[in-house]
Scaffold this motif. Structure first.
Motif, mmCIF file in Angstrom:
data_model
loop_
_atom_site.group_PDB
_atom_site.id
_atom_site.type_symbol
_atom_site.label_atom_id
_atom_site.label_comp_id
_atom_site.label_asym_id
_atom_site.label_seq_id
_atom_site.Cartn_x
_atom_site.Cartn_y
_atom_site.Cartn_z
ATOM 1 N N VAL A 122 0.636 -1.654 -0.303
ATOM 2 C CA VAL A 122 0.194 0.189 0.031
ATOM 3 C C VAL A 122 1.108 0.888 0.138
ATOM 4 C CG1 VAL A 122 -1.860 1.737 0.786
ATOM 5 C CG2 VAL A 122 -1.813 -1.109 1.177
ATOM 6 N N LYS A 123 0.803 1.990 -0.761
ATOM 7 C CA LYS A 123 1.474 3.378 -1.175
ATOM 8 C C LYS A 123 0.230 4.650 -0.701
ATOM 9 C CE LYS A 123 4.975 0.729 -2.288
ATOM 10 N NZ LYS A 123 6.328 0.429 -0.983
ATOM 11 N N VAL A 124 1.139 5.305 0.064
ATOM 12 C CA VAL A 124 -0.192 6.380 0.672
ATOM 13 C C VAL A 124 -0.011 7.758 -0.863
ATOM 14 C CG1 VAL A 124 0.059 7.986 1.352
ATOM 15 C CG2 VAL A 124 0.310 5.901 2.754
ATOM 16 N N PRO A 125 1.208 7.621 -0.913
ATOM 17 C CA PRO A 125 1.502 8.620 -2.804
ATOM 18 C C PRO A 125 0.193 8.051 -3.261
ATOM 19 C CG PRO A 125 3.991 8.310 -1.333
ATOM 20 C CD PRO A 125 3.024 7.456 -0.983
ATOM 21 N N ILE A 126 0.269 6.982 -3.459
ATOM 22 C CA ILE A 126 -0.478 6.502 -4.810
ATOM 23 C C ILE A 126 -1.564 6.568 -5.087
ATOM 24 C CG2 ILE A 126 -0.303 4.365 -6.591
ATOM 25 C CD1 ILE A 126 2.260 5.972 -7.048
ATOM 26 N N LEU A 127 -2.713 6.392 -3.947
ATOM 27 C CA LEU A 127 -4.038 6.287 -3.724
ATOM 28 C C LEU A 127 -4.488 7.698 -3.659
ATOM 29 C CD1 LEU A 127 -3.999 5.459 0.747
ATOM 30 C CD2 LEU A 127 -4.177 3.520 -1.796
ATOM 31 N N PRO A 128 -3.943 8.231 -4.293
ATOM 32 C CA PRO A 128 -5.153 9.615 -4.816
ATOM 33 C C PRO A 128 -4.854 9.646 -6.551
ATOM 34 C CG PRO A 128 -3.567 10.245 -3.196
ATOM 35 C CD PRO A 128 -3.193 9.693 -3.342
ATOM 36 N N ILE A 129 -3.898 8.840 -6.446
ATOM 37 C CA ILE A 129 -4.057 8.489 -8.363
ATOM 38 C C ILE A 129 -5.174 7.313 -8.386
ATOM 39 C CG2 ILE A 129 -2.384 8.034 -10.389
ATOM 40 C CD1 ILE A 129 -0.339 9.044 -8.436
ATOM 41 N N MET A 130 -5.042 6.458 -7.408
ATOM 42 C CA MET A 130 -5.243 5.389 -7.428
ATOM 43 C C MET A 130 -6.966 5.538 -7.881
ATOM 44 S SD MET A 130 -3.819 2.125 -5.202
ATOM 45 C CE MET A 130 -5.424 0.837 -6.253
ATOM 46 N N VAL A 131 -7.322 6.558 -6.554
ATOM 47 C CA VAL A 131 -8.617 7.306 -6.611
ATOM 48 C C VAL A 131 -9.169 7.696 -7.834
ATOM 49 C CG1 VAL A 131 -10.259 9.248 -5.754
ATOM 50 C CG2 VAL A 131 -8.748 7.446 -4.154
ATOM 51 N N GLY A 135 -11.548 4.788 -8.778
ATOM 52 C CA GLY A 135 -12.425 5.021 -8.287
ATOM 53 C C GLY A 135 -12.644 4.747 -6.498
ATOM 54 N N LEU A 136 -13.278 5.840 -5.996
ATOM 55 C CA LEU A 136 -12.479 5.733 -4.312
ATOM 56 C C LEU A 136 -12.979 4.667 -3.742
ATOM 57 C CD1 LEU A 136 -11.662 6.944 -1.492
ATOM 58 C CD2 LEU A 136 -14.238 7.746 -1.113
ATOM 59 N N ALA A 137 -14.071 3.879 -4.055
ATOM 60 C CA ALA A 137 -14.825 2.219 -3.791
ATOM 61 C C ALA A 137 -13.703 1.595 -3.832
ATOM 62 C CB ALA A 137 -15.732 1.685 -4.771
ATOM 63 N N THR A 139 -10.759 1.483 -4.363
ATOM 64 C CA THR A 139 -8.860 1.808 -3.796
ATOM 65 C C THR A 139 -9.366 1.567 -2.498
ATOM 66 O OG1 THR A 139 -8.733 3.759 -5.605
ATOM 67 C CG2 THR A 139 -7.378 3.502 -3.064
ATOM 68 N N LEU A 140 -10.546 1.553 -1.752
ATOM 69 C CA LEU A 140 -10.778 2.304 -0.423
ATOM 70 C C LEU A 140 -10.296 -0.146 -0.483
ATOM 71 C CD1 LEU A 140 -12.552 3.763 0.991
ATOM 72 C CD2 LEU A 140 -10.793 3.954 1.207
ATOM 73 N N SER A 141 -11.553 -0.825 -1.465
ATOM 74 C CA SER A 141 -11.175 -1.882 -1.441
ATOM 75 C C SER A 141 -9.758 -3.013 -1.495
ATOM 76 C CB SER A 141 -12.408 -2.557 -2.363
ATOM 77 O OG SER A 141 -13.618 -1.939 -2.356
ATOM 78 N N ILE A 142 -9.136 -2.550 -2.591
ATOM 79 C CA ILE A 142 -8.418 -3.116 -2.775
ATOM 80 C C ILE A 142 -7.021 -3.094 -1.346
ATOM 81 C CG2 ILE A 142 -7.085 -1.370 -3.842
ATOM 82 C CD1 ILE A 142 -6.124 -3.599 -6.090
ATOM 83 N N THR A 143 -7.218 -1.559 -1.063
ATOM 84 C CA THR A 143 -6.176 -1.315 0.121
ATOM 85 C C THR A 143 -6.364 -2.024 1.002
ATOM 86 O OG1 THR A 143 -6.006 0.731 -0.416
ATOM 87 C CG2 THR A 143 -5.183 0.829 1.792
ATOM 88 N N LEU A 144 -7.658 -2.504 1.939
ATOM 89 C CA LEU A 144 -8.380 -2.923 2.686
ATOM 90 C C LEU A 144 -8.427 -4.469 2.972
ATOM 91 C CD1 LEU A 144 -11.378 -0.888 3.821
ATOM 92 C CD2 LEU A 144 -9.260 -0.910 4.865
ATOM 93 N N TYR A 145 -7.612 -5.129 1.499
ATOM 94 C CA TYR A 145 -8.093 -6.484 1.079
ATOM 95 C C TYR A 145 -6.310 -6.282 1.242
ATOM 96 C CZ TYR A 145 -12.461 -7.650 0.003
ATOM 97 O OH TYR A 145 -13.838 -8.357 -0.333
ATOM 98 N N THR A 146 -5.363 -6.076 1.085
ATOM 99 C CA THR A 146 -4.180 -5.977 0.729
ATOM 100 C C THR A 146 -3.772 -6.059 2.508
ATOM 101 O OG1 THR A 146 -3.973 -4.758 -0.664
ATOM 102 C CG2 THR A 146 -2.218 -4.933 -0.181
ATOM 103 N N LEU A 147 -4.565 -4.877 3.636
ATOM 104 C CA LEU A 147 -4.298 -4.518 4.833
ATOM 105 C C LEU A 147 -4.792 -6.275 5.636
ATOM 106 C CD1 LEU A 147 -4.719 -1.192 5.558
ATOM 107 C CD2 LEU A 147 -2.751 -2.641 4.802
#
Length: 169
Positions: A122-131, A135-137, A139-147
């Protein structure tokens, strides 16, 4: 007192390999050595920072305190710290190896180390680009599943390394 020379055999193997390759193609071997020197020059500052962090952790925190925060009894707090720091960490993964080996000797759980390394996906600087792209849903889903996967990996490592096979010695 016997001194352990970690990696000496591998270093000797690489030196012999370079010597053999120098007979085969001296020009390419020299290019490879120069490239290896550049990589080493890039690594030295990173390794110095890791060494300073290791010294700081070693002298700032007593092993018992460290074990209390990230040892066997750390519970949810240990997982949260490992996942959070994994997300926030930067730089090459191998630069963290010496510090974690030292911390494991003082009681750091192996599963927390695995979770830390997995959470680095999970790369914090990349999250806005992923959104923006996905889309937000998503990005949040893949981030939570990764964690979640990082936590599962950590639990599996703890189960697999319950004995001596995974000790850092």
């Amino acid at each position: 007192m016997k001194i352990k020379w970690m990696g000496t055999k591998f270093l000797a193997f690489v030196a012999v390999l370079y010597a053999v390759l120098a007979f085969i193609d001296a020009h390419k071997t020299l290019e490879a050595l120069l490239q290896a020197g550049k990589v080493l020059a890039e690594l030295v500052p990173i390794l110095m920072v890791v060494m300073l962090l290791t010294v700081y952790v070693h002298y700032r925190f007593e092993p018992k305190k460290l074990a209390a925060h990230l040892g066997e009894e750390s519970g949810v707090k240990g997982w949260a710290v490992a996942l959070g720091l994994g997300v926030l960490s930067h730089g090459p993964m191998y630069a963290w190896y010496p510090m974690f080996r030292d911390m494991m000797r003082h009681g750091l759980r192996k599963g927390l180390v695995a979770a830390f390394f997995y959470a680095r996906a999970v790369k914090v600087p990349i999250l806005p680009i992923m959104v923006q792209y996905f889309g937000l849903a998503f990005t949040l889903s893949i981030t939570l599943y990764t964690l979640l996967a990082a936590w599962v990996q950590g639990v599996l490592i703890e189960k697999l390394c319950a004995g001596k096979p995974c000790d850092p010695e």
